[in-house]
Design an enzyme around this catalytic site. Structure first.
Site, short mmCIF file in Angstrom:
data_model
loop_
_atom_site.label_atom_id
_atom_site.label_comp_id
_atom_site.label_asym_id
_atom_site.label_seq_id
_atom_site.Cartn_x
_atom_site.Cartn_y
_atom_site.Cartn_z
N HIS A 291 4.48 5.76 11.64
CA HIS A 291 4.04 5.59 10.25
C HIS A 291 3.09 6.76 9.95
CE1 HIS A 291 2.97 3.96 6.48
NE2 HIS A 291 2.66 2.71 6.82
N LYS B 226 25.45 -3.45 -0.63
CA LYS B 226 26.92 -3.38 -0.69
C LYS B 226 27.48 -2.60 0.50
CE LYS B 226 26.33 -2.71 -5.62
NZ LYS B 226 26.34 -1.60 -6.58
N ARG C 170 10.97 3.99 3.62
CA ARG C 170 10.62 3.00 4.66
C ARG C 170 11.88 2.25 5.04
NH1 ARG C 170 5.60 -1.08 4.67
NH2 ARG C 170 4.63 0.91 5.20
N ARG D 151 0.80 -1.23 0.00
CA ARG D 151 0.00 0.00 0.00
C ARG D 151 0.83 1.27 0.00
NH1 ARG D 151 -2.74 -3.76 1.48
NH2 ARG D 151 -0.80 -4.29 2.49
N THR D 152 1.77 1.38 0.91
CA THR D 152 2.43 2.67 1.09
C THR D 152 3.23 3.03 -0.16
OG1 THR D 152 2.57 2.10 3.41
CG2 THR D 152 3.83 4.01 2.70
N1 CP Z 1 -0.49 -0.07 5.72
C1 CP Z 1 0.74 -0.32 5.23
O1 CP Z 1 1.72 0.32 5.63
O2 CP Z 1 0.78 -1.29 4.29
P1 CP Z 1 2.09 -1.74 3.50
O3 CP Z 1 3.03 -2.37 4.50
O4 CP Z 1 1.61 -2.69 2.45
O5 CP Z 1 2.71 -0.50 2.91
#
Ligand code: CP
Length: 307
Positions: free
Chosen positions: A129, A80, A101, A51-52
């Site tokens: 998040h 590396k 991320r 999703r993100t």
């Molecule tokens: N909600 C969420 O962060 O989903 P993903 O881990 O798929 O990005």
């Protein structure tokens, strides 16, 4: 230049403006279709995501911009041994804004310190998040009509669930919000959140183990997955993973207007039979994630679209 590391990086007024913009984007997509023409978004994902990462990419494409990036540490020069600081210096030469991320708490902040483009924390370890929180706030405000006067049940892995940590930080700023923290003893919300966020802001909360006990009093139920990747051993995860399963029978205990949210991915914690219940809004929530990320990209790039 502004980065986004935590939901508190925006004031309540700034958040309201982002949510208003996201609602306008949903209603008038054509108005924004070329707003980011010539701009590039880099998605630097050292941890898996559906999703993100893809909603960030969809958001930039919806705005007429372009995207580049990597979807795992293994497919980047991190494999590396390249540091996050060096990577962001290089990415700053290639893109106008980036979403990162990383499994290590604080990694996006390290990147922001060396970056010459806005950095968005797209999830750092078990910490924060913030763009999921923007998504959650937009979902709640749009579907419930308010962000105040709410009793919110947070259920599942409250220890490692970064979406829950970010959401609590954001919601304590709205009047008359109270929390019911539903978790097994081993996955309770960390003390630093209770002391530094809930107690400090005089926000009422209670901790319970049984979901059935909490359901009748909730305006919102925010379900979460047990975070397999944060456990130190498989045995503990297996013991905990099916502790909560929301099914049709349990939904009978909930008010008719209670909404069920989940940041997704779901594993077993919501039975698929609940998906057809009108109170289950987790797939709509994923759609709201695109609009709010569009609004965030425009805001951080300082682009205004005339009426
Ligand atoms: N909600 C969420 O962060 O989903 P993903 O881990 O798929 O990005």
């Amino acid at each position: 230049m502004k980065h986004l590391m935590s939901p508190l990086d925006f004031s309540v007024d700034e958040l309201d403006r982002i949510l208003d913009l996201a609602n306008d984007m949903e209603n008038h997509p054509q108005k924004y279709a070329h707003a980011c023409a010539g701009k590039k978004l880099a998605t630097l994902f050292y941890e898996p995501s559906t999703r993100t990462r893809l909603s960030f990419e969809a958001a930039m494409l919806n705005l007429g911009g372009s995207v580049l990036g990597f979807s795992s540490a293994d497919s980047s020069s991190a494999a590396k041994g390249e540091s996050v600081s060096d990577t962001i210096r290089v990415i700053s030469c290639y893109a106008d804004i980036c979403a990162m991320r990383h499994p290590k708490e604080g990694a996006p902040m390290v990147a922001a310190a060396k970056s010459s483009i806005p950095v968005i924390n797209a999830g750092d370890g078990g910490h924060q998040h913030p763009t999921q929180t923007l998504t959650d706030l937009l979902t709640i405000r749009t579907l419930k009509g308010r962000l105040n006067d709410l009793t919110i049940g947070l259920c599942g892995d409250l220890k490692f669930g970064r979406t829950v940590h970010s959401l609590i930080h954001a919601l304590v700023r709205y009047p008359n919000v109270r929390f019911v923290l539903i978790s097994p003893d081993e996955l309770r919300i960390p003390d630093y959140i209770k002391e530094n966020v809930l107690d400090k802001n005089n926000v009422p909360y209670k901790e319970v183990e049984r979901l059935e006990e909490a359901l009748p009093e909730l305006d919102l139920l925010y379900m979460t997955r047990v975070q397999k990747e944060r456990f130190f051993n498989e045995e503990d995860y297996v013991r905990m993973k099916d502790f909560y399963i929301l099914d049709k029978k349990k939904m009978e205990l909930a008010p008719d207007d209670m909404l069920v949210l989940h940041p997704l991915p779901r594993v077993n914690e919501i039975s698929v039979e609940v998906d057809s219940d009108p109170r289950a809004v987790y797939f709509k929530q994923a759609q709201f994630g695109v609009y709010v990320r569009m609004a965030l990209i425009l805001t951080l790039l300082g682009i205004k679209v005339e009426e």
